[in-house]
Design a protein around this motif. Structure first.
Motif, PDB file in Angstrom:
ATOM      1  N   ASP A 161      25.078  55.110  87.889  1.00 45.78           N
ATOM      2  CA  ASP A 161      24.374  53.858  88.173  1.00 45.78           C
ATOM      3  C   ASP A 161      24.084  53.140  86.861  1.00 45.78           C
ATOM      4  OD1 ASP A 161      22.875  51.796  89.197  1.00 45.78           O
ATOM      5  OD2 ASP A 161      21.579  53.053  90.424  1.00 45.78           O
ATOM      6  N   GLU A 162      24.803  52.051  86.617  1.00 42.00           N
ATOM      7  CA  GLU A 162      24.669  51.215  85.419  1.00 42.00           C
ATOM      8  C   GLU A 162      24.720  52.049  84.132  1.00 42.00           C
ATOM      9  OE1 GLU A 162      24.907  48.138  85.384  1.00 42.00           O
ATOM     10  OE2 GLU A 162      24.284  47.386  87.337  1.00 42.00           O
ATOM     11  N   PRO A 163      25.802  52.790  83.915  1.00 41.98           N
ATOM     12  CA  PRO A 163      25.864  53.672  82.738  1.00 41.98           C
ATOM     13  C   PRO A 163      25.971  52.933  81.413  1.00 41.98           C
ATOM     14  CG  PRO A 163      27.987  53.611  83.822  1.00 41.98           C
ATOM     15  CD  PRO A 163      27.034  52.877  84.716  1.00 41.98           C
ATOM     16  N   THR A 164      26.405  51.657  81.417  1.00 46.92           N
ATOM     17  CA  THR A 164      26.608  50.949  80.153  1.00 46.92           C
ATOM     18  C   THR A 164      25.345  50.276  79.635  1.00 46.92           C
ATOM     19  OG1 THR A 164      27.302  48.894  81.249  1.00 46.92           O
ATOM     20  CG2 THR A 164      29.023  50.504  80.731  1.00 46.92           C
ATOM     21  N   CYS A 165      24.262  50.306  80.406  1.00 44.97           N
ATOM     22  CA  CYS A 165      23.026  49.657  79.955  1.00 44.97           C
ATOM     23  C   CYS A 165      22.553  50.274  78.632  1.00 44.97           C
ATOM     24  CB  CYS A 165      21.928  49.810  81.005  1.00 44.97           C
ATOM     25  SG  CYS A 165      22.123  48.743  82.435  1.00 44.97           S
ATOM     26  N   GLY A 166      22.406  49.443  77.612  1.00 45.71           N
ATOM     27  CA  GLY A 166      21.934  49.918  76.317  1.00 45.71           C
ATOM     28  C   GLY A 166      22.976  50.622  75.480  1.00 45.71           C
ATOM     29  N   GLY A 171      29.220  54.398  72.570  1.00 47.42           N
ATOM     30  CA  GLY A 171      28.771  54.913  73.861  1.00 47.42           C
ATOM     31  C   GLY A 171      29.716  54.536  74.981  1.00 47.42           C
ATOM     32  N   ASN A 172      30.205  53.301  74.969  1.00 43.47           N
ATOM     33  CA  ASN A 172      31.153  52.870  75.988  1.00 43.47           C
ATOM     34  C   ASN A 172      32.460  53.649  75.897  1.00 43.47           C
ATOM     35  OD1 ASN A 172      29.593  50.984  77.354  1.00 43.47           O
ATOM     36  ND2 ASN A 172      30.200  49.296  76.017  1.00 43.47           N
ATOM     37  N   ASP A 195      28.924  45.168  84.030  1.00 47.03           N
ATOM     38  CA  ASP A 195      29.727  44.922  82.830  1.00 47.03           C
ATOM     39  C   ASP A 195      31.198  44.790  83.220  1.00 47.03           C
ATOM     40  OD1 ASP A 195      31.107  45.010  80.426  1.00 47.03           O
ATOM     41  OD2 ASP A 195      29.775  46.493  79.525  1.00 47.03           O
ATOM     42  N   MET A 196      31.664  43.548  83.334  1.00 40.30           N
ATOM     43  CA  MET A 196      33.029  43.326  83.816  1.00 40.30           C
ATOM     44  C   MET A 196      34.087  43.718  82.781  1.00 40.30           C
ATOM     45  SD  MET A 196      32.679  42.496  86.902  1.00 40.30           S
ATOM     46  CE  MET A 196      31.146  43.442  86.955  1.00 40.30           C
ATOM     47  N   LYS A 197      33.756  43.629  81.501  1.00 39.01           N
ATOM     48  CA  LYS A 197      34.702  44.117  80.491  1.00 39.01           C
ATOM     49  C   LYS A 197      34.924  45.615  80.662  1.00 39.01           C
ATOM     50  CE  LYS A 197      33.659  40.752  76.824  1.00 39.01           C
ATOM     51  NZ  LYS A 197      33.165  40.610  75.430  1.00 39.01           N
ATOM     52  N   PHE A 198      33.846  46.333  80.902  1.00 32.11           N
ATOM     53  CA  PHE A 198      33.930  47.780  81.121  1.00 32.11           C
ATOM     54  C   PHE A 198      34.704  48.082  82.404  1.00 32.11           C
ATOM     55  CE2 PHE A 198      32.051  51.783  82.752  1.00 32.11           C
ATOM     56  CZ  PHE A 198      32.337  52.616  81.687  1.00 32.11           C
ATOM     57  N   VAL A 199      34.495  47.262  83.430  1.00 34.10           N
ATOM     58  CA  VAL A 199      35.182  47.453  84.704  1.00 34.10           C
ATOM     59  C   VAL A 199      36.692  47.362  84.525  1.00 34.10           C
ATOM     60  CG1 VAL A 199      35.625  46.417  86.973  1.00 34.10           C
ATOM     61  CG2 VAL A 199      33.280  46.742  86.187  1.00 34.10           C
ATOM     62  N   VAL A 200      37.162  46.285  83.902  1.00 35.72           N
ATOM     63  CA  VAL A 200      38.617  46.085  83.831  1.00 35.72           C
ATOM     64  C   VAL A 200      39.291  47.084  82.887  1.00 35.72           C
ATOM     65  CG1 VAL A 200      38.438  43.659  84.476  1.00 35.72           C
ATOM     66  CG2 VAL A 200      38.465  44.285  82.048  1.00 35.72           C
ATOM     67  N   ARG A 201      38.514  47.660  81.959  1.00 34.12           N
ATOM     68  CA  ARG A 201      39.096  48.667  81.072  1.00 34.12           C
ATOM     69  C   ARG A 201      39.221  50.035  81.748  1.00 34.12           C
ATOM     70  NH1 ARG A 201      35.702  46.487  76.968  1.00 34.12           N
ATOM     71  NH2 ARG A 201      34.250  48.222  77.286  1.00 34.12           N
ATOM     72  N   ASN A 202      38.365  50.313  82.723  1.00 39.60           N
ATOM     73  CA  ASN A 202      38.270  51.678  83.234  1.00 39.60           C
ATOM     74  C   ASN A 202      38.536  51.854  84.724  1.00 39.60           C
ATOM     75  OD1 ASN A 202      37.093  53.328  80.835  1.00 39.60           O
ATOM     76  ND2 ASN A 202      35.850  51.463  80.887  1.00 39.60           N
ATOM     77  N   PHE A 203      38.603  50.773  85.474  1.00 41.13           N
ATOM     78  CA  PHE A 203      38.718  50.901  86.923  1.00 41.13           C
ATOM     79  C   PHE A 203      39.823  50.002  87.467  1.00 41.13           C
ATOM     80  CE2 PHE A 203      34.396  51.707  85.609  1.00 41.13           C
ATOM     81  CZ  PHE A 203      34.086  52.903  86.258  1.00 41.13           C
ATOM     82  N   ASP A 204      40.667  50.583  88.280  1.00 41.95           N
ATOM     83  CA  ASP A 204      41.649  49.760  88.985  1.00 41.95           C
ATOM     84  C   ASP A 204      41.158  49.436  90.390  1.00 41.95           C
ATOM     85  OD1 ASP A 204      44.294  48.469  89.163  1.00 41.95           O
ATOM     86  OD2 ASP A 204      44.592  49.935  90.773  1.00 41.95           O
TER      87      ASP A 204
END
Length: 270
Positions: A161-166, A171-172, A195-204
């Protein structure tokens, strides 16, 4: 493991409706991101998947068995949940004790617990902080301590749940390594994030939620090409994606390299 959600509804005691008839299923090991604005119902939905919350109406079946058949403690062996706020999850005197607690409750042999600690502490970057009190860790380390405590139980599904916060860049990157590890070891990672940048890097695979409902689900190409649904869910694509769309590029871009390739290709077609 297959998780089936059928007509899931959840009402607050006050009468407000948080979930409004969700129908979907999760299985396999391809990581899944759940996106949508605050109040879309993402966390409420995810907390139903291992029984932290129970449906007001509808069914959740785990490998064909109703979630009502067992306690949350039972389901946590199979579906682990990492809370957004680490302070809601940490409660023991050292990082080591946090890591040991879950597998001890599951009856994991001592030698296996030690082996898991060696591996997990390295994976989450806390190998040299095992004797530290969790509340003496910084915010990033606390988050990885909670992730490590769930990884120690080796669930088949882990919900972040929201792992990229902070998180910073390092860390990312560590989160990416953890998600990759889970996929490569046939574990499903379901992540709630803004975090949409994190989404497109890690999730299809992506699930889009708004107002307690799933608006759509599918590949990131499908989701981020659907500007109408994104507008309805108040989701903004990554900047490089928006630039490509504004220029009318045929193919969607998720990185600078893709953007340059797609833009160059269009120039050559003229």
């Amino acid at each position: 493991m297959k998780i089936e959600i059928k007509n899931l509804k959840h009402k607050y005691p006050s009468g407000g409706e948080a979930l409004r008839g969700i129908n979907t299923a999760f299985e396999g090991s391809d990581p899944i991101a759940i996106i949508g604005q605050n109040g879309a119902g993402k966390t409420t939905f995810a907390k139903h998947l291992n029984g932290l919350l129970r449906p007001t109406e509808g069914q959740i079946l785990i490998d064909g068995e109703s979630i009502h058949e067992h306690t949350t403690a039972y389901w946590s062996k199979y579906i682990g949940y990492v809370f957004q706020n680490p302070d809601n999850q940490l409660f023991l005197e050292t990082v080591r004790k946090e890591f040991e607690f879950g597998p001890k409750q599951l009856g994991v042999p001592r030698h296996e617990i030690n082996d898991r600690i060696d591996f997990v502490s390295e994976l989450v970057g806390l190998k040299h902080r095992l004797s530290t009190h969790p509340f003496d860790l910084n915010a990033t380390e606390k988050k990885f301590c909670t992730i490590g405590s769930i990884l120690m139980m080796d669930p088949k599904v882990i919900i972040l749940d929201e792992p990229t916060c902070g998180q910073d860049v390092e860390g990312n990157q560590r989160l990416t390594e953890i998600i990759t590890y889970l996929k490569n070891n046939d574990r499903l990672c379901i992540t709630i994030t803004h975090d949409m940048k994190f989404v497109v890097r890690n999730f299809d695979q992506i699930v889009v939620m708004a107002k307690g409902q799933i608006l759509m689900s599918g590949s990131k190409n499908l989701v981020f090409s659907d500007t109408k649904t994104l507008l309805e869910s108040y989701v903004t694509p990554p900047p490089i994606t928006r630039v490509g769309q504004a220029l009318g590029l045929k193919d969607i871009s998720f990185s600078k390299e893709e953007f340059i390739d797609h833009f160059t290709r269009r120039l050559h077609q003229r």
